[in-house]
Design an enzyme around this catalytic site. Structure first.
Site, mmCIF file in Angstrom:
data_model
loop_
_atom_site.group_PDB
_atom_site.id
_atom_site.type_symbol
_atom_site.label_atom_id
_atom_site.label_comp_id
_atom_site.label_asym_id
_atom_site.label_seq_id
_atom_site.Cartn_x
_atom_site.Cartn_y
_atom_site.Cartn_z
ATOM 1 N N HIS A 27 19.801 9.135 -5.179
ATOM 2 C CA HIS A 27 18.983 10.341 -4.985
ATOM 3 C C HIS A 27 17.964 10.219 -6.180
ATOM 4 C CE1 HIS A 27 20.703 13.179 -7.835
ATOM 5 N NE2 HIS A 27 21.684 12.466 -7.428
ATOM 6 N N CYS A 28 16.779 10.974 -5.930
ATOM 7 C CA CYS A 28 15.763 10.999 -7.027
ATOM 8 C C CYS A 28 15.836 12.842 -7.109
ATOM 9 C CB CYS A 28 14.473 10.563 -6.833
ATOM 10 S SG CYS A 28 13.696 10.896 -5.358
ATOM 11 N N ALA A 29 14.828 13.287 -7.673
ATOM 12 C CA ALA A 29 14.599 14.549 -7.519
ATOM 13 C C ALA A 29 14.806 15.552 -6.278
ATOM 14 C CB ALA A 29 13.532 15.000 -8.422
ATOM 15 N N THR A 30 14.061 14.865 -5.267
ATOM 16 C CA THR A 30 14.219 15.719 -3.815
ATOM 17 C C THR A 30 14.493 14.627 -2.802
ATOM 18 O OG1 THR A 30 11.825 14.869 -3.637
ATOM 19 C CG2 THR A 30 12.259 17.038 -4.977
ATOM 20 N N ARG A 31 14.854 13.400 -3.064
ATOM 21 C CA ARG A 31 15.067 12.249 -1.909
ATOM 22 C C ARG A 31 16.509 11.775 -1.984
ATOM 23 N NH1 ARG A 31 9.212 9.328 -1.405
ATOM 24 N NH2 ARG A 31 7.710 11.162 -2.277
#
Length: 474
Positions: A27-31
């Site tokens: 995951h990244c910041a929102t995905r």
């Protein structure tokens, strides 16, 4: 009412074809970013309709599911429900499956996917250091902090640390991406920033290692040398594993790998990566010299598309090269004033105009996130993509901002995404305030244009359920 992240995780996993169809997830910041065994049957519209999901988009060999600020909780719930997903992410079989899926894409898409997975995890740390550097300018200029004191020196060290040791961080993320030994990779990354290598520059541009030419000066703040070095090491490691017997592998496999890789890194991969970075920077400098307005205008006009596809990560090497050589960025982050602040304007307009309680709640959350932190995905996928017309308003605001930044040559002097808390990144270290004032004007202009454009274009909020009598449609 709090979200049930277990239910959300289960629905998302089922939506991407079940746990057996997942070869990697991170995951990244929102995905939530999935690499899948088979992408042919994935329905992104169905994924986007899951409660708690703001949208989904196909990527190289997989799919990205936009969850928003709750992505960490959703990821943890997914790992708790399906522990084999996490363990598979670091296995040799997974690395092979990932390579197969990458081969289905063109070389540009494959490179973009690699850059995204390697550079992405380092960006929050780099932005943090950049923000500290920007705040240090404020403390020195208005807080009375003397530049010759120990406090200033230590804070300056912290502000420069993430970029200075960037090859070490990239060596770690590259090792995870290429499936090779992490500790040996980090060791190779550390060699590139060794003070000894930098000190050798006093004797000339090149030194020697058993007669082989070694470029001196070190590779602090560089991106390509570390990635290229670890990529080559991932193949050397496999070769060494076939040669060194298992009985002595604990010591002699790392030893043999390092013996091979030290001359390869210092004489081949790191210099080649350095030259590649210099060429990229020279190309950007040539464009900026010939037409200073061109780069920011192009990036600004394409900003929404770049975020939707993840292509903005491909420009990070150019930005880092610009910071290393000229000390500022004049095209990516200035253009993203439009992208980031437009999402605040769009979300605020939706909050003001809609009578749908679901959209009103979502838009307020999105507005705060975009304005304070510069995180745009919740608004982009949760509002703009879903209702379409706010996306047009975003594009209008991005183009207006790009024109403004091109005309007034707005620059960023510290690495960071534009937001309310990161506006100090526009402060010029020479003490002048003109650039900072222009940046504030650009942000204000973007907010006004996106807000007005959203109200004028209108939107249909019926997709959020619980419609009111007056649907916000023009």
């Amino acid at each position: 009412m709090s979200k049930d992240y277990a239910v959300l995780a289960r629905c998302v996993v089922e939506g991407v074809g079940g746990p057996d169809n997942i070869s990697k997830v991170f995951h990244c910041a929102t995905r939530l970013r999935f690499q899948l065994v088979d992408t042919s049957s994935i329905d992104v519209d169905a994924l986007g309709s899951i409660s708690g999901v703001m949208g989904a988009v196909k990527s190289v060999g997989g799919v990205q599911v936009i969850v928003g600020n709750d992505v960490v909780q959703a990821f943890k719930a997914m790992v708790d429900l399906y522990p084999n997903i996490e363990s598979a992410a670091e296995s040799d079989d997974d690395a092979k499956g990932h390579e197969v899926s990458d081969e289905k894409a063109n070389i540009f898409s494959r490179m973009l996917n690699v850059l995204s997975s390697i550079v992405g995890p380092t960006i929050p740390l780099i932005m943090t250091s950049g923000l500290i550097s920007a705040l240090l300018v404020i403390l020195n200029r208005w807080g009375g902090l003397p530049a010759d004191g120990s406090t200033y020196t230590i804070l300056n060290m912290v502000g420069n640390a993430a970029l200075y040791f960037l090859p070490v961080f990239l060596a770690y993320t590259s090792a995870k991406r290429f499936g090779c030994d992490v500790m040996v990779s980090v060791f190779l990354g550390a060699l590139l920033v060794s003070p000894t290598l930098a000190d050798l520059a006093t004797s000339g541009e090149f030194s020697s290692l058993f007669g082989l030419p070694v470029m001196t000066g070190g590779y602090t703040s560089t991106l390509i040398p570390a990635i290229l070095t670890v990529w080559v090491y991932s193949y050397v490691e496999k070769l060494v594993a076939r040669i060194v017997p298992d009985a002595v592998k604990f010591v002699f496999r790392p030893f043999a790998s390092i013996v091979i890789m030290v001359p390869v890194a210092l004489c081949v991969t790191a210099p080649l990566g350095g030259y590649a970075g210099d060429l990229l920077c020279a190309a950007m400098e040539a464009i900026n010299s010939a037409a200073p307005w061109a780069s920011v205008l192009v990036v600004g006009c394409l900003a929404p598309l770049m975020v939707l596809t993840g292509m903005h990560l491909a420009i990070i090497p150019l930005v880092m090269a610009m910071f290393e050589t000229v000390g500022f960025d004049s095209f990516l982050f200035p253009a993203f004033i439009g992208m980031n602040f437009s999402q605040f304007g769009v979300a605020l307009a939706c909050f003001v105009k809609t009578k749908n309680p679901n959209l009103k709640t979502l838009s307020m959350s999105c507005a705060v996130t975009a304005f304070l932190a510069g995180v745009t995905e919740p608004t982009l996928y949760g509002i703009c993509v879903r209702m379409k017309r706010p996306l047009y308003a975003t594009w209008i605001a991005c183009i207006v901002n790009a024109i403004f930044c091109a005309v007034f040559s707005v620059r960023v002097y510290s690495f960071g995404a534009p937001s309310f808390f990161t506006m100090p990144i526009f402060l010029n270290p020479d003490g002048t305030m003109t650039n900072f004032y222009f940046a504030i004007a650009a942000a204000a202009l973007t907010i006004v244009v996106s807000f007005v454009a959203t109200l004028v274009l209108g939107f249909d909020d019926s997709c959020y359920g619980e419609k009111s009598e007056d649907k916000a449609t023009v």
